[in-house]
Design a protein around this motif. Sequence first.
Motif, PDB file in Angstrom:
ATOM      1  N   LEU A   1      -1.995  -3.739   5.687  1.00  0.00           N
ATOM      2  CA  LEU A   1      -1.365  -2.434   5.768  1.00  0.00           C
ATOM      3  C   LEU A   1      -0.242  -2.418   6.794  1.00  0.00           C
ATOM      4  O   LEU A   1       0.833  -1.847   6.568  1.00  0.00           O
ATOM      5  CB  LEU A   1      -2.430  -1.381   6.120  1.00  0.00           C
TER       6      LEU A   1
ATOM      7  N   PHE B   1       0.842  -1.182   0.000  1.00  0.00           N
ATOM      8  CA  PHE B   1       0.000   0.000   0.000  1.00  0.00           C
ATOM      9  C   PHE B   1       0.888   1.247   0.000  1.00  0.00           C
ATOM     10  O   PHE B   1       1.549   1.526   0.997  1.00  0.00           O
ATOM     11  CB  PHE B   1      -0.895   0.035   1.242  1.00  0.00           C
TER      12      PHE B   1
ATOM     13  N   LEU C   1      -6.407   7.215   2.233  1.00  0.00           N
ATOM     14  CA  LEU C   1      -5.278   6.327   2.518  1.00  0.00           C
ATOM     15  C   LEU C   1      -4.011   6.965   1.988  1.00  0.00           C
ATOM     16  O   LEU C   1      -3.773   7.017   0.781  1.00  0.00           O
ATOM     17  CB  LEU C   1      -5.485   4.954   1.875  1.00  0.00           C
TER      18      LEU C   1
ATOM     19  N   ARG D   1      -7.576  -6.079   5.971  1.00  0.00           N
ATOM     20  CA  ARG D   1      -6.937  -4.909   5.378  1.00  0.00           C
ATOM     21  C   ARG D   1      -5.988  -4.245   6.367  1.00  0.00           C
ATOM     22  O   ARG D   1      -4.885  -3.804   6.003  1.00  0.00           O
ATOM     23  CB  ARG D   1      -8.005  -3.915   4.923  1.00  0.00           C
ATOM     24  N   THR D   2      -6.393  -4.178   7.617  1.00  0.00           N
ATOM     25  CA  THR D   2      -5.525  -3.585   8.640  1.00  0.00           C
ATOM     26  C   THR D   2      -4.203  -4.338   8.730  1.00  0.00           C
ATOM     27  O   THR D   2      -3.118  -3.738   8.789  1.00  0.00           O
ATOM     28  CB  THR D   2      -6.227  -3.584  10.009  1.00  0.00           C
TER      29      THR D   2
ATOM     30  N   ARG E   1       2.852  -4.179   5.309  1.00  0.00           N
ATOM     31  CA  ARG E   1       3.126  -3.872   3.903  1.00  0.00           C
ATOM     32  C   ARG E   1       4.626  -3.957   3.625  1.00  0.00           C
ATOM     33  O   ARG E   1       5.447  -3.604   4.471  1.00  0.00           O
ATOM     34  CB  ARG E   1       2.597  -2.480   3.545  1.00  0.00           C
TER      35      ARG E   1
ATOM     36  N   LEU F   1       1.757   4.941   0.689  1.00  0.00           N
ATOM     37  CA  LEU F   1       1.199   5.921   1.619  1.00  0.00           C
ATOM     38  C   LEU F   1       1.714   7.331   1.398  1.00  0.00           C
ATOM     39  O   LEU F   1       1.108   8.289   1.875  1.00  0.00           O
ATOM     40  CB  LEU F   1       1.505   5.511   3.071  1.00  0.00           C
TER      41      LEU F   1
ATOM     42  N   LEU G   1      -0.413   4.316   9.229  1.00  0.00           N
ATOM     43  CA  LEU G   1      -0.198   2.921   9.601  1.00  0.00           C
ATOM     44  C   LEU G   1      -1.028   2.568  10.826  1.00  0.00           C
ATOM     45  O   LEU G   1      -1.238   3.415  11.709  1.00  0.00           O
ATOM     46  CB  LEU G   1       1.287   2.672   9.880  1.00  0.00           C
TER      47      LEU G   1
END
Length: 270
Positions: free
Chosen positions: A266, A4, A203, A262-263, A269, A6, A221
């Motif tokens: 992330l 992801f 995001l 998803r958490t 990642r 950021l 994060l």
Amino acid sequence: MIRFPLTWLYAPGDRPHVVAKALTAGADTVVIDLEDAVAPDRKDYARAATAELLRTRQPVPVHVRVNALDTPWAAADLAALATLPGVSGLRLPKVTSPGQIRQVAVATPLPLYALLESALGIEHAYAIAGAHPALRGISLGEADLRADLGLRADAGLDGPRSRVVVAARAAGLAPPSQSVHPDIRDLDGLAASCARGRALGFLGRSAIHPRQLPVIERAYLPTPAEIEQAETIIKAAAEEQGAQALPDGRFIDAAVVAAARRTLSLAHRR
């Protein structure tokens, strides 16, 4: 795990030494700007310098923000950048209609990212987001949008912000990133603004100085508590199928489990 991005760090295209520093600053993506950061009499030089650099691949993904499609420089920008191996994507400013996305998509194989910076762009957000498979993301250009709407307070942007988050999701795109925080010294304000953006569904965030990057990443994060909670949810879902209540009273179902996954993606990642 999914990667992801950021952080997106902007650098002016007419300052190659600044671009060189940006490429090693630690951003997930560097955005070379040919638009607002470059004066009209420097446009040709910025384009040529950027094209020369991007004839070869770079250590991080590089996007280029070209000039708006209704300006005298846009066609030359697209022609110079369309097939260069060092370009990972094109950022299109001041998009107001899906036709503009389709126009660019036939001229280049590159992934496209639309910046919505006017009331008209916001009104057409979903149509733009679904305009063409080449479009990979939408986001706001908040400075221009503030001016267009005559806003005097940040709260006036909450409606457009939610609108672009919903439009991106409805079109199957990644969550949008936040617009830049213009005060590079106000790191506390940046952190607070990122927390607000995260709560609204954004995001990550664009930056205009390397010192902003760790603040943005830290804000987006998951916290240790959020990671622990997600791990508890995933463990419970693996042990028992369907909706259920955890011992602490929290109710979980498929949507809660998806959010927990998803958490964790992330958090870990690459």
